[in-house]
Write a protein that holds these residues in place. Structure first.
Motif, short mmCIF file in Angstrom:
data_model
loop_
_atom_site.label_atom_id
_atom_site.label_comp_id
_atom_site.label_asym_id
_atom_site.label_seq_id
_atom_site.Cartn_x
_atom_site.Cartn_y
_atom_site.Cartn_z
N VAL A 107 0.84 -1.20 0.00
CA VAL A 107 0.00 0.00 0.00
C VAL A 107 0.87 1.25 0.00
O VAL A 107 0.63 2.20 -0.75
CB VAL A 107 -0.96 -0.02 1.22
CG1 VAL A 107 -1.64 1.33 1.41
CG2 VAL A 107 -2.00 -1.12 1.05
N ILE A 108 1.92 1.25 0.81
CA ILE A 108 2.82 2.42 0.88
C ILE A 108 3.50 2.65 -0.47
O ILE A 108 3.58 3.78 -0.95
CB ILE A 108 3.86 2.23 2.01
CG1 ILE A 108 3.17 2.34 3.37
CG2 ILE A 108 4.99 3.24 1.89
CD1 ILE A 108 4.03 1.92 4.54
N ILE A 109 3.96 1.58 -1.10
CA ILE A 109 4.62 1.72 -2.41
C ILE A 109 3.64 2.27 -3.45
O ILE A 109 3.98 3.17 -4.22
CB ILE A 109 5.21 0.37 -2.87
CG1 ILE A 109 6.44 0.03 -2.02
CG2 ILE A 109 5.59 0.40 -4.35
CD1 ILE A 109 6.99 -1.35 -2.26
N ILE A 110 2.42 1.76 -3.44
CA ILE A 110 1.42 2.25 -4.40
C ILE A 110 1.09 3.71 -4.14
O ILE A 110 0.95 4.51 -5.08
CB ILE A 110 0.16 1.35 -4.35
CG1 ILE A 110 0.50 -0.01 -4.94
CG2 ILE A 110 -1.01 2.00 -5.10
CD1 ILE A 110 -0.56 -1.07 -4.74
N LEU A 111 0.98 4.09 -2.87
CA LEU A 111 0.71 5.50 -2.54
C LEU A 111 1.84 6.42 -2.99
O LEU A 111 1.60 7.50 -3.54
CB LEU A 111 0.46 5.66 -1.03
CG LEU A 111 -0.86 5.10 -0.50
CD1 LEU A 111 -0.92 5.20 1.01
CD2 LEU A 111 -2.04 5.81 -1.15
N ILE A 112 3.08 5.98 -2.78
CA ILE A 112 4.22 6.80 -3.21
C ILE A 112 4.26 6.90 -4.73
O ILE A 112 4.51 7.98 -5.28
CB ILE A 112 5.55 6.25 -2.64
CG1 ILE A 112 5.58 6.41 -1.11
CG2 ILE A 112 6.75 6.95 -3.25
CD1 ILE A 112 6.77 5.76 -0.44
N PHE A 113 4.01 5.78 -5.42
CA PHE A 113 3.93 5.83 -6.88
C PHE A 113 2.86 6.83 -7.33
O PHE A 113 3.09 7.63 -8.24
CB PHE A 113 3.59 4.45 -7.46
CG PHE A 113 4.78 3.68 -7.95
CD1 PHE A 113 5.58 4.18 -8.97
CD2 PHE A 113 5.09 2.45 -7.42
CE1 PHE A 113 6.68 3.47 -9.42
CE2 PHE A 113 6.18 1.73 -7.86
CZ PHE A 113 6.98 2.25 -8.87
N SER A 114 1.70 6.76 -6.72
CA SER A 114 0.60 7.67 -7.09
C SER A 114 1.00 9.12 -6.84
O SER A 114 0.76 10.00 -7.68
CB SER A 114 -0.65 7.34 -6.29
OG SER A 114 -1.04 6.02 -6.52
N PHE A 147 13.66 5.11 -6.48
CA PHE A 147 12.36 4.52 -6.14
C PHE A 147 11.72 3.84 -7.35
O PHE A 147 11.23 2.72 -7.25
CB PHE A 147 11.42 5.60 -5.58
CG PHE A 147 10.11 5.05 -5.11
CD1 PHE A 147 10.00 4.43 -3.88
CD2 PHE A 147 8.99 5.12 -5.92
CE1 PHE A 147 8.79 3.90 -3.46
CE2 PHE A 147 7.77 4.60 -5.51
CZ PHE A 147 7.68 4.00 -4.27
N ILE A 148 11.75 4.51 -8.49
CA ILE A 148 11.12 3.97 -9.70
C ILE A 148 11.79 2.66 -10.12
O ILE A 148 11.16 1.79 -10.69
CB ILE A 148 11.16 5.00 -10.85
CG1 ILE A 148 10.34 6.24 -10.50
CG2 ILE A 148 10.71 4.40 -12.17
CD1 ILE A 148 8.87 5.99 -10.26
N ARG A 149 13.06 2.49 -9.82
CA ARG A 149 13.78 1.28 -10.22
C ARG A 149 13.71 0.16 -9.19
O ARG A 149 13.70 -1.01 -9.54
CB ARG A 149 15.23 1.62 -10.55
CG ARG A 149 15.35 2.23 -11.92
CD ARG A 149 16.50 3.17 -12.09
NE ARG A 149 16.52 3.78 -13.42
CZ ARG A 149 15.79 4.79 -13.77
NH1 ARG A 149 14.95 5.33 -12.92
NH2 ARG A 149 15.87 5.30 -14.99
N VAL A 150 13.67 0.51 -7.92
CA VAL A 150 13.71 -0.48 -6.86
C VAL A 150 12.30 -0.90 -6.41
O VAL A 150 12.06 -2.07 -6.12
CB VAL A 150 14.52 0.05 -5.65
CG1 VAL A 150 14.44 -0.89 -4.48
CG2 VAL A 150 15.96 0.29 -6.06
N ALA A 151 11.38 0.04 -6.35
CA ALA A 151 10.05 -0.24 -5.82
C ALA A 151 9.29 -1.34 -6.56
O ALA A 151 8.63 -2.16 -5.91
CB ALA A 151 9.22 1.04 -5.78
#
Length: 169
Positions: A107-114, A147-151
């Motif tokens: 959820v945290i990763i999706i929120l940061i992506f958004s 973040f874009i590469r690791v997440a």
């Protein structure tokens, strides 16, 4: 109870985990797991431990020495069943906790992506002639780039972990 008794009796006999393991024909890690409560010996091994440590099985299982119960396999197996059930409950609790941590991480990763998608990298339009903007811009860009590469990898691993730790019906 059992784990403390094995450890205490082993130490009182002056044996290291390695020495006890050799006498029982097991690896040292097995003794360590017993003493940490991560696993329990089966009834035959419990009898072998009692022989090596020169103590009744009932003492290993936590009964007072003054009690005079027979060390038959039925009594031992009942006590081991209780210990196994306690280990199972603890393992279920740990699995449930890991499951929810992995869900939270997704959820945290999706929120940061958004959030990053909605921001659309505003630092790219900043005036980089000012040192403060340059430092902050590089910091934001570095975070976004990493973040874009690791997440995605972390997200995929977390989803696999969620599937593996889900409650089995």
């Amino acid at each position: 109870m059992l784990k403390e008794n094995i450890k205490q009796l082993r130490k009182s006999k002056g044996l290291s985990q390695e020495e006890l393991a050799i006498k029982l024909n097991v690896v040292r890690q097995t003794i360590s797991k017993w003493e940490q409560g991560l696993s329990v010996p089966d009834s035959e091994m419990l009898i072998s431990i009692s022989e090596v440590l020169e103590t009744p099985v009932s003492t290993l299982l936590g009964e007072n020495i003054s009690e005079s119960k027979a060390d038959d396999l039925k009594v031992i197996s009942e006590k081991l069943e209780i210990i196994n059930l306690q280990l199972l409950q603890r393992n279920k609790a740990i699995r449930k906790m890991i499951h929810w941590i992995l869900i939270s991480l997704c959820v945290i990763i999706i929120l940061i992506f958004s959030y990053l998608f909605l921001l659309n990298s505003p630092y790219l339009n900043w005036d980089y002639n000012r040192p403060e903007n340059a430092v902050l811009g590089v910091a934001f860009h570095s975070f976004e780039w990493i973040f874009i590469r690791v997440a995605p990898v972390i997200l995929i691993v977390s989803i696999v972990g969620i599937v593996l730790t889900r409650k089995k019906v």
